[in-house]
Design an enzyme around this catalytic site. Structure first.
Site, short mmCIF file in Angstrom:
data_model
loop_
_atom_site.label_atom_id
_atom_site.label_comp_id
_atom_site.label_asym_id
_atom_site.label_seq_id
_atom_site.Cartn_x
_atom_site.Cartn_y
_atom_site.Cartn_z
N GLN A 199 -2.42 -8.70 -7.47
CA GLN A 199 -1.43 -7.63 -7.43
C GLN A 199 -0.51 -7.75 -6.22
O GLN A 199 0.55 -7.12 -6.16
CB GLN A 199 -2.13 -6.28 -7.43
CG GLN A 199 -2.98 -6.02 -6.19
CD GLN A 199 -4.13 -5.07 -6.43
OE1 GLN A 199 -3.92 -3.96 -6.88
NE2 GLN A 199 -5.35 -5.49 -6.16
N ARG A 200 -0.92 -8.58 -5.27
CA ARG A 200 -0.14 -8.72 -4.04
C ARG A 200 0.80 -9.92 -4.09
O ARG A 200 1.71 -10.03 -3.27
CB ARG A 200 -1.10 -8.87 -2.86
CG ARG A 200 -0.48 -8.55 -1.52
CD ARG A 200 -1.52 -8.31 -0.45
NE ARG A 200 -2.27 -9.50 -0.08
CZ ARG A 200 -3.35 -9.49 0.70
NH1 ARG A 200 -3.83 -8.35 1.15
NH2 ARG A 200 -3.97 -10.60 0.99
N ASP A 218 0.83 -1.22 0.00
CA ASP A 218 0.00 0.00 0.00
C ASP A 218 0.86 1.26 0.00
O ASP A 218 0.36 2.35 -0.32
CB ASP A 218 -0.93 0.02 1.22
CG ASP A 218 -2.02 -1.02 1.12
OD1 ASP A 218 -2.52 -1.24 0.00
OD2 ASP A 218 -2.37 -1.63 2.14
N MET A 233 -6.41 -2.27 -5.42
CA MET A 233 -6.40 -2.13 -3.96
C MET A 233 -6.03 -0.72 -3.51
O MET A 233 -5.28 -0.02 -4.20
CB MET A 233 -5.42 -3.12 -3.35
CG MET A 233 -5.94 -4.53 -3.25
SD MET A 233 -4.72 -5.61 -2.44
CE MET A 233 -5.64 -7.14 -2.35
N GLY A 234 -6.51 -0.35 -2.34
CA GLY A 234 -6.21 0.95 -1.74
C GLY A 234 -7.40 1.49 -0.99
O GLY A 234 -8.31 2.03 -1.61
N ARG A 235 -7.41 1.32 0.33
CA ARG A 235 -8.57 1.77 1.13
C ARG A 235 -8.55 3.28 1.34
O ARG A 235 -9.53 3.97 1.06
CB ARG A 235 -8.57 1.06 2.49
CG ARG A 235 -9.67 1.54 3.45
CD ARG A 235 -9.64 0.77 4.75
NE ARG A 235 -10.08 -0.59 4.56
CZ ARG A 235 -11.36 -0.99 4.69
NH1 ARG A 235 -12.30 -0.11 4.99
NH2 ARG A 235 -11.67 -2.25 4.51
N GLU A 272 -10.24 0.79 -4.68
CA GLU A 272 -11.36 0.14 -4.02
C GLU A 272 -11.95 1.04 -2.92
O GLU A 272 -13.13 0.93 -2.58
CB GLU A 272 -10.92 -1.19 -3.40
CG GLU A 272 -9.84 -1.04 -2.34
CD GLU A 272 -9.39 -2.37 -1.74
OE1 GLU A 272 -9.93 -3.41 -2.16
OE2 GLU A 272 -8.51 -2.34 -0.86
#
Length: 300
Positions: free
Chosen positions: A185-186, A28, A72-74, A129
């Site tokens: 992606q992880r 992240d 991803m990315g909160r 996301e």
């Protein structure tokens, strides 16, 4: 890092001789105090490469199509920002939305329509996301009647691309695809950055050296050195307390004024981090992963 900080403080209070050094390790890329985090370069390389491949596939046909890609990315949009690296090579997304900027569904639909009108009905949009509206409500929540919670009580993210793709289809009646990179992606080790692997190894080595030297309650961080005109990574220690529960977000000045892309500043930041490749061994044409044996340490 919060856990590392708590364990360190507890051991010091209890008078137990144990040195604690934190090593950042989040794709992240949102930890305070470090230029970047181990793992981010490889994940960014995966995002950019996969998007370039997706672009070639999605735009090869004459018929129009809209693809919505969820990354991803909160709270921080570092991973989604990596889509701009694909743009740098001319095979990226038409629209990129990060959680640092309030998201409007109405503006999104208008942006997609504008791109379609100028691009033969084709459009690729990348969304974090964790994008939220002006009131701080997750878009994935506003488009769904019920969303599950994780073990920390946070909204369970995921499924946003499908929801936005469905909305586009109902609004404009065009062919759409909702694509979620999700865990890929992880864990895409086959696209790991050589620079990232080297820096991650060095970070672990620096942590061990610091602990053996008697230091504790610290975190290893990366410092970018461009004094020679070329990228160089330096390693230093900061108080782990500074990084605990402190998020580093994408600078707003790196996001274009209309909120749909990234500036050259981000490209200059990220390019050095994705250089080089990993040479993972193959066995029967498939990757051979390390299998570590757990050895119990007997106290003498």
């Amino acid at each position: 890092m919060d856990t590392c900080n708590k364990v360190s403080k507890y051991l010091m209070k209890a008078g137990y001789a144990c040195n604690v050094i934190g090593v950042p390790k989040t794709i992240d890329n949102d930890l305070y105090g470090t230029d970047h985090c181990p793992g981010y370069g490889s994940a960014a390389k995966y995002v950019a490469t996969t998007l370039m491949e997706l672009n070639l596939d999605a735009k090869v046909y004459d018929k129009g199509q809209v693809a919505v890609v969820e990354i991803m990315g909160r709270n921080a949009g570092w991973l989604t920002a990596a889509a701009a690296l694909a743009n740098y090579k001319g095979l990226g997304a038409d629209l990129i939305y990060l959680p640092e900027v309030p998201f409007s569904v109405e503006k999104f639909l208008s942006d997609v329509k504008r791109v379609m009108d100028n691009n033969g009905g084709k459009c690729i949009a990348c969304v974090s996301e964790g994008i939220r509206d002006k009131d701080g409500v997750f878009i994935v929540e506003s488009l769904s009647s019920a969303k599950a919670k994780d073990n920390f009580g946070h909204t369970q993210l995921g499924g946003l691309a499908i929801q936005l793709a469905d909305l586009i289809n109902r609004t404009y009646g065009v062919k759409v695809r909702g694509i979620e990179f999700s865990l890929m992606q992880r864990c895409g080790a086959h696209l790991a950055s050589g620079t990232d692997i080297e820096e991650a190894f060095n970070a672990g080595r620096k942590a061990v050296q610091a602990a053996c030297a008697g230091k504790t309650d610290k975190m290893v961080v990366f410092e970018r050195d461009m004094s020679s005109g070329k990228y160089k990574c330096k390693y230093k220690l900061i108080s782990v307390e500074l990084a605990a529960n402190t998020e580093k977000k994408v600078p707003l000045e790196w996001i274009t004024p209309d909120g749909t892309g990234l500036t050259q500043d981000y490209i200059d930041y990220a390019l050095p981090l994705i250089q080089g490749s990993s040479k993972s061994p193959l066995e029967d044409g498939l990757p051979k992963f390390a299998s570590l044996k757990k050895v119990k340490v007997e106290k003498k």
